[in-house]
Design a protein around this motif. Structure first.
Motif, PDB file in Angstrom:
ATOM      1  N   SER A   2      33.412 -25.647 -14.156  1.00 49.76           N
ATOM      2  CA  SER A   2      32.160 -24.920 -13.867  1.00 49.76           C
ATOM      3  C   SER A   2      32.371 -23.758 -12.916  1.00 49.76           C
ATOM      4  CB  SER A   2      31.154 -25.884 -13.241  1.00 49.76           C
ATOM      5  OG  SER A   2      31.682 -26.384 -12.013  1.00 49.76           O
ATOM      6  N   GLY A   3      33.376 -23.863 -12.062  1.00 55.32           N
ATOM      7  CA  GLY A   3      33.584 -22.847 -11.028  1.00 55.32           C
ATOM      8  C   GLY A   3      32.583 -22.935  -9.898  1.00 55.32           C
ATOM      9  N   GLU A   4      31.791 -24.016  -9.863  1.00 56.36           N
ATOM     10  CA  GLU A   4      30.737 -24.130  -8.844  1.00 56.36           C
ATOM     11  C   GLU A   4      30.820 -25.429  -8.056  1.00 56.36           C
ATOM     12  OE1 GLU A   4      28.956 -21.647  -8.171  1.00 56.36           O
ATOM     13  OE2 GLU A   4      29.008 -20.396  -9.980  1.00 56.36           O
ATOM     14  N   THR A   5      31.776 -26.278  -8.318  1.00 59.36           N
ATOM     15  CA  THR A   5      31.841 -27.582  -7.648  1.00 59.36           C
ATOM     16  C   THR A   5      32.047 -27.390  -6.141  1.00 59.36           C
ATOM     17  OG1 THR A   5      32.721 -28.561  -9.654  1.00 59.36           O
ATOM     18  CG2 THR A   5      33.110 -29.770  -7.614  1.00 59.36           C
ATOM     19  N   SER A   6      31.126 -27.909  -5.348  1.00 61.67           N
ATOM     20  CA  SER A   6      31.148 -27.649  -3.901  1.00 61.67           C
ATOM     21  C   SER A   6      32.441 -28.141  -3.256  1.00 61.67           C
ATOM     22  CB  SER A   6      29.982 -28.344  -3.211  1.00 61.67           C
ATOM     23  OG  SER A   6      28.794 -27.904  -3.750  1.00 61.67           O
ATOM     24  N   ASP A   7      32.886 -29.334  -3.630  1.00 59.73           N
ATOM     25  CA  ASP A   7      34.088 -29.880  -2.979  1.00 59.73           C
ATOM     26  C   ASP A   7      35.292 -28.966  -3.218  1.00 59.73           C
ATOM     27  OD1 ASP A   7      32.777 -32.139  -1.985  1.00 59.73           O
ATOM     28  OD2 ASP A   7      33.067 -33.225  -3.868  1.00 59.73           O
ATOM     29  N   THR A   8      35.394 -28.445  -4.434  1.00 62.33           N
ATOM     30  CA  THR A   8      36.526 -27.560  -4.745  1.00 62.33           C
ATOM     31  C   THR A   8      36.389 -26.243  -3.987  1.00 62.33           C
ATOM     32  OG1 THR A   8      36.597 -28.602  -6.912  1.00 62.33           O
ATOM     33  CG2 THR A   8      37.834 -26.545  -6.675  1.00 62.33           C
ATOM     34  N   LEU A   9      35.161 -25.734  -3.915  1.00 62.94           N
ATOM     35  CA  LEU A   9      34.950 -24.467  -3.185  1.00 62.94           C
ATOM     36  C   LEU A   9      35.252 -24.642  -1.695  1.00 62.94           C
ATOM     37  CD1 LEU A   9      31.722 -23.195  -4.963  1.00 62.94           C
ATOM     38  CD2 LEU A   9      33.997 -22.137  -5.046  1.00 62.94           C
ATOM     39  N   ASN A  10      34.859 -25.776  -1.121  1.00 57.73           N
ATOM     40  CA  ASN A  10      35.138 -26.000   0.302  1.00 57.73           C
ATOM     41  C   ASN A  10      36.637 -26.040   0.567  1.00 57.73           C
ATOM     42  OD1 ASN A  10      32.447 -26.072   0.892  1.00 57.73           O
ATOM     43  ND2 ASN A  10      32.281 -28.312   0.809  1.00 57.73           N
ATOM     44  N   ALA A  11      37.377 -26.720  -0.302  1.00 60.26           N
ATOM     45  CA  ALA A  11      38.835 -26.800  -0.127  1.00 60.26           C
ATOM     46  C   ALA A  11      39.461 -25.419  -0.305  1.00 60.26           C
ATOM     47  CB  ALA A  11      39.422 -27.791  -1.139  1.00 60.26           C
ATOM     48  N   LEU A  12      38.971 -24.690  -1.303  1.00 63.62           N
ATOM     49  CA  LEU A  12      39.476 -23.326  -1.551  1.00 63.62           C
ATOM     50  C   LEU A  12      39.273 -22.452  -0.295  1.00 63.62           C
ATOM     51  CD1 LEU A  12      38.517 -21.247  -4.684  1.00 63.62           C
ATOM     52  CD2 LEU A  12      38.270 -20.279  -2.441  1.00 63.62           C
ATOM     53  N   ARG A  13      38.090 -22.581   0.311  1.00 63.24           N
ATOM     54  CA  ARG A  13      37.797 -21.739   1.496  1.00 63.24           C
ATOM     55  C   ARG A  13      38.738 -22.099   2.629  1.00 63.24           C
ATOM     56  NH1 ARG A  13      31.591 -22.626  -0.021  1.00 63.24           N
ATOM     57  NH2 ARG A  13      31.486 -20.919  -1.512  1.00 63.24           N
ATOM     58  N   GLN A  14      39.053 -23.378   2.732  1.00 61.85           N
ATOM     59  CA  GLN A  14      39.971 -23.772   3.798  1.00 61.85           C
ATOM     60  C   GLN A  14      41.376 -23.202   3.545  1.00 61.85           C
ATOM     61  OE1 GLN A  14      40.618 -27.951   4.348  1.00 61.85           O
ATOM     62  NE2 GLN A  14      41.889 -27.540   6.149  1.00 61.85           N
ATOM     63  N   ALA A  15      41.837 -23.281   2.309  1.00 64.30           N
ATOM     64  CA  ALA A  15      43.163 -22.742   1.972  1.00 64.30           C
ATOM     65  C   ALA A  15      43.179 -21.229   2.198  1.00 64.30           C
ATOM     66  CB  ALA A  15      43.503 -23.065   0.522  1.00 64.30           C
ATOM     67  N   ARG A  16      42.094 -20.587   1.849  1.00 63.50           N
ATOM     68  CA  ARG A  16      41.999 -19.139   1.991  1.00 63.50           C
ATOM     69  C   ARG A  16      42.037 -18.732   3.471  1.00 63.50           C
ATOM     70  NH1 ARG A  16      40.976 -15.464  -1.502  1.00 63.50           N
ATOM     71  NH2 ARG A  16      40.463 -13.437  -0.673  1.00 63.50           N
ATOM     72  N   ALA A  17      41.328 -19.494   4.297  1.00 65.14           N
ATOM     73  CA  ALA A  17      41.299 -19.195   5.732  1.00 65.14           C
ATOM     74  C   ALA A  17      42.704 -19.302   6.320  1.00 65.14           C
ATOM     75  CB  ALA A  17      40.350 -20.150   6.434  1.00 65.14           C
ATOM     76  N   ASN A  18      43.566 -20.072   5.640  1.00 66.26           N
ATOM     77  CA  ASN A  18      44.958 -20.229   6.105  1.00 66.26           C
ATOM     78  C   ASN A  18      45.928 -19.376   5.302  1.00 66.26           C
ATOM     79  OD1 ASN A  18      44.790 -22.256   8.302  1.00 66.26           O
ATOM     80  ND2 ASN A  18      43.796 -23.416   6.684  1.00 66.26           N
ATOM     81  N   ASN A  19      45.402 -18.305   4.702  1.00 65.26           N
ATOM     82  CA  ASN A  19      46.245 -17.265   4.086  1.00 65.26           C
ATOM     83  C   ASN A  19      46.900 -17.629   2.761  1.00 65.26           C
ATOM     84  OD1 ASN A  19      45.757 -15.467   6.181  1.00 65.26           O
ATOM     85  ND2 ASN A  19      47.342 -16.445   7.437  1.00 65.26           N
ATOM     86  N   ALA A  20      46.497 -18.700   2.127  1.00 69.44           N
ATOM     87  CA  ALA A  20      47.103 -19.005   0.821  1.00 69.44           C
ATOM     88  C   ALA A  20      46.620 -17.995  -0.218  1.00 69.44           C
ATOM     89  CB  ALA A  20      46.723 -20.412   0.388  1.00 69.44           C
TER      90      ALA A  20
END
Ligand code: F6R
Length: 388
Positions: A125-143
């Protein structure tokens, strides 16, 4: 979390009847779309003259790709199972290490993301909250983030560095089917691309694996034709009265068993669990209820000469279990004691997770049909799981 039940169920039922066409429900319709979807996912990615795979969606240069040291795959549910198969392919074809993390648990696992880390976020779906939250965390750490999704323009695509569309088209039934095999094929292409760019695969190997992926549409069409369809329906009818269904596999098939068990739970509301076949002897075998003749569903190893599951089969049968085995023709010689055998088309190690997943989708669908369940709209479930 919230269950986004559709408020207008009668309108939905009418719309569904219109959309299912010749099929009794959307899940079966979408299962049957898989040969076409898989052909479309794979087509046109290999330059025949140079044997080079193109994946223009990945915006990193070969030099930047060479600097990646580690990959996190983050996803939920069925998408996380696609991630487990992808881990195996990436680790087999490259020198990279891969962790697959259930997205909602990512925060607890102290991920070590940095700019030499790639995160692959998989979400139909591209909208699953749990996946988006994890993505944001990885992004904040420069992945560097790659989204693997079926919905272009979804939040995941906006928040990622690159997006690969799995091209399964709209998936309307709640149980994920065609999006799963489309994710698998897309991830296999990404794994091949990483092997090519990091030079851990030769161009001949890339061409050979690509050719196996190109055969997937035909392989799945065979699973979706007789006599395979009929034998799956019979095995499903044989299993439907059970209280609990236990799935056994080895290697990548353990993941397919997990996906089969998830599909069965959500469509049929039966208890279902998956285990590595030999690990089953270390405790879970006590779950067999002789009075119930607990069904054991086994996927045989890819290697037709591997008879390592026979000991398990002997044990479970001696405790009163019913044994349903999914196997390719060449593997059937090693089957002992099975009550039902479903013969699947011959498939390579790369193709097997597709062939067996589709067979287990049909198995879950047919059990749910026998139990008269609302297959497209299972109780308590919604197509997209978002935070309130
Ligand atoms: C199972 C199923 C769910 C989803 C999960 C993730 O059939 O549909 O397990 O796979 O909720 O959803 P996406 O992939 O949209 O993030």
């Amino acid at each position: 979390m919230t269950d986004q039940a559709n408020p207008n169920l009668s309108a939905l039922a009418a719309k569904t009847a219109q959309e299912t066409g010749e099929f009794p429900n959307l899940m079966l319709k979408e299962i049957f779309e898989q040969p076409r979807v898989l052909r479309e996912v794979v087509a046109g990615r290999l330059d025949q003259a140079t044997n080079r795979l193109t994946l223009n969606e990945v915006t990193l240069t070969s030099e930047q790709l060479a600097e990646i040291r580690h990959i996190y795959i983050i996803a939920c549910g069925t998408s996380s199972h696609a991630g487990l198969i992808a881990k195996d392919l990436i680790e087999r074809w490259t020198d990279l290490t891969v962790d697959v993390q259930i997205a909602s648990e990512f925060v607890f696992n102290r991920p070590q993301t940095a700019n030499d880390t790639m995160a692959i976020a998989i979400s139909q779906s591209g909208e699953t909250s749990d996946t988006l939250n994890a993505l944001r965390q990885a992004r904040a750490n420069n992945a560097y983030i790659i989204a693997i999704t079926n919905v272009l323009g979804s939040t995941i695509t906006v928040e990622s560095d690159a997006t690969i569309n799995v091209k399964a088209e709209v998936e309307a039934a709640v149980p994920a089917t065609k999006s799963y095999t489309a994710q698998l094929a897309t991830l296999a292409l990404l794994a091949l691309y990483l092997g090519q760019e990091r030079q851990t695969l030769t161009s001949d190997q890339v061409a050979e694996y690509y050719s196996e992926l190109s055969e997937l549409g035909d392989k799945i069409a065979l699973v979706l034709s007789q006599p395979s369809l009929e034998s799956i329906t019979k095995a499903a009818q044989f299993t439907a009265e059970a209280k609990s269904v236990l799935f056994l596999g080895r290697g990548n098939s353990v993941t397919t068993c997990k996906e089969g068990a998830l599909k069965l739970k959500e469509t049929s509301y039966l208890h279902a669990e998956a285990f590595p076949a030999l690990e089953f002897l270390h405790g879970p075998i006590a779950l067999i209820e002789p009075e119930d003749a607990t069904p054991i569903v086994a996927l045989l190893p890819v290697d037709p000469n591997d008879d390592s599951m026979n000991n398990v089969f002997d044990r479970v049968k001696s405790y009163g279990a019913r044994l349903v085995v999914f196997a390719t023709t060449s593997a059937t010689k090693s089957i002992q004691n099975a009550d039902r055998v479903i013969i699947l088309p011959e498939a390579s190690a790369l193709q097997t997770p597709f062939v067996t997943a589709v067979a287990l989708q049909l198995f879950a669908h047919d059990i749910a049909t026998s139990l008269n369940r609302d297959i497209d709209r299972p109780r308590y479930l919604s197509k997209v799981v978002v935070e309130e």
